[in-house]
Design a protein around this motif. Sequence first.
Motif, PDB file in Angstrom:
ATOM      1  N   LEU A 142       0.950  -1.175  -0.038  1.00  0.00           N
ATOM      2  CA  LEU A 142      -0.021   0.053  -0.063  1.00  0.00           C
ATOM      3  C   LEU A 142       1.075   1.243  -0.047  1.00  0.00           C
ATOM      4  N   THR A 143       1.160   1.821  -1.178  1.00  0.00           N
ATOM      5  CA  THR A 143       2.000   2.932  -1.383  1.00  0.00           C
ATOM      6  C   THR A 143       1.683   4.240  -0.497  1.00  0.00           C
ATOM      7  N   ALA A 144       2.535   4.798   0.231  1.00  0.00           N
ATOM      8  CA  ALA A 144       2.430   5.951   0.859  1.00  0.00           C
ATOM      9  C   ALA A 144       1.525   6.901   0.248  1.00  0.00           C
ATOM     10  N   GLY A 145       0.498   7.478   0.747  1.00  0.00           N
ATOM     11  CA  GLY A 145      -0.481   8.158   0.174  1.00  0.00           C
ATOM     12  C   GLY A 145      -1.539   7.696  -0.430  1.00  0.00           C
ATOM     13  N   TRP A 146      -1.637   6.510  -0.601  1.00  0.00           N
ATOM     14  CA  TRP A 146      -2.807   5.940  -1.380  1.00  0.00           C
ATOM     15  C   TRP A 146      -4.420   6.211  -0.682  1.00  0.00           C
ATOM     16  N   CYS A 147      -4.406   6.534   0.533  1.00  0.00           N
ATOM     17  CA  CYS A 147      -5.492   6.613   1.109  1.00  0.00           C
ATOM     18  C   CYS A 147      -5.468   8.223   1.708  1.00  0.00           C
TER      19      CYS A 147
END
Length: 297
Positions: free
Chosen positions: A110-115
């Motif tokens: 889950l790449t940083a900033g995905w949410c």
Amino acid sequence: YSLIEEIILPKSLKSIGPAAFDYCRKLKKIEFENNSELYQIDKEAFASVAIENISIPSHVKFMNEGIFRFCKNLKSVTFADDCELCVFPAYFFTQSSIEKLFIPRNIKQLTAGWCETTKNLAKITVSENNELFKSINDEIVVSKNKPEDSNYSNIEIVSRNIPKLEISSTIRRLCPYSFSYCNQLKTVHFSEESELETIDHKSFTYSSIEYMIFPRKANNICCEAFSESSKLLNVEFLGDNLVIDDRCFVGCKNLSFLAFPNAGKIKLGKGSLIRISKNCSIFTYPGSDISLEPSNY
């Protein structure tokens, strides 16, 4: 701009290019024919479209950043459990209105900033067959660093509706944006045995958290960790060698008490205390070595 409202994409389609449907603001329905051969969806392909729900074909392996950015009507994105996608990219759902999400079994990152800026994301489930991620009560997603690890050591994201949380002692890291926009959150509690070490960047940005006491091993507080949390009143750090990164508390306008009772050394990064309450009291261990980067006030 396009006036198209519905589209069915043929099964022979293999790739959707960057910004392909960007600003098709009347596009409410995107479907794929059965047995779709689609394997790639590129950057911001569906940004700003009016869809509410979409199901991603199972052979999709690559999705680039910002695909659902600014989708103001989006409620859910569905993946088959056997979907071949391995990574949720950065800014995947930025400033969308997504409410529920399923993380399939092959997701490994889950790449940083995905949410980022997912104000309405309330229900997050994870495939029982996923080796790295697990959902707790469809409200909290935790992760391992490696499949063979016995403990889940990271909190990836929590429901934006959660009012309070008791965090497992095995958690070592709060990931970027994990508690961001949790607008019903009041308190987060850690046990005395907590292994927490890192509060990552923007973990609590724009949250409604009011009181926090961080355990002794939590010495790494990353940039903008609490930025713009206007309801934050009191924070206590029990660590002994604290690094508070840039702009950590910027915009916490009601912050009235910061305590570092055990810290022999404290480093406050640039702008970490900008736009906090003028009446904020800071309590430190007698003789603490405190370094302040410029532009703190």
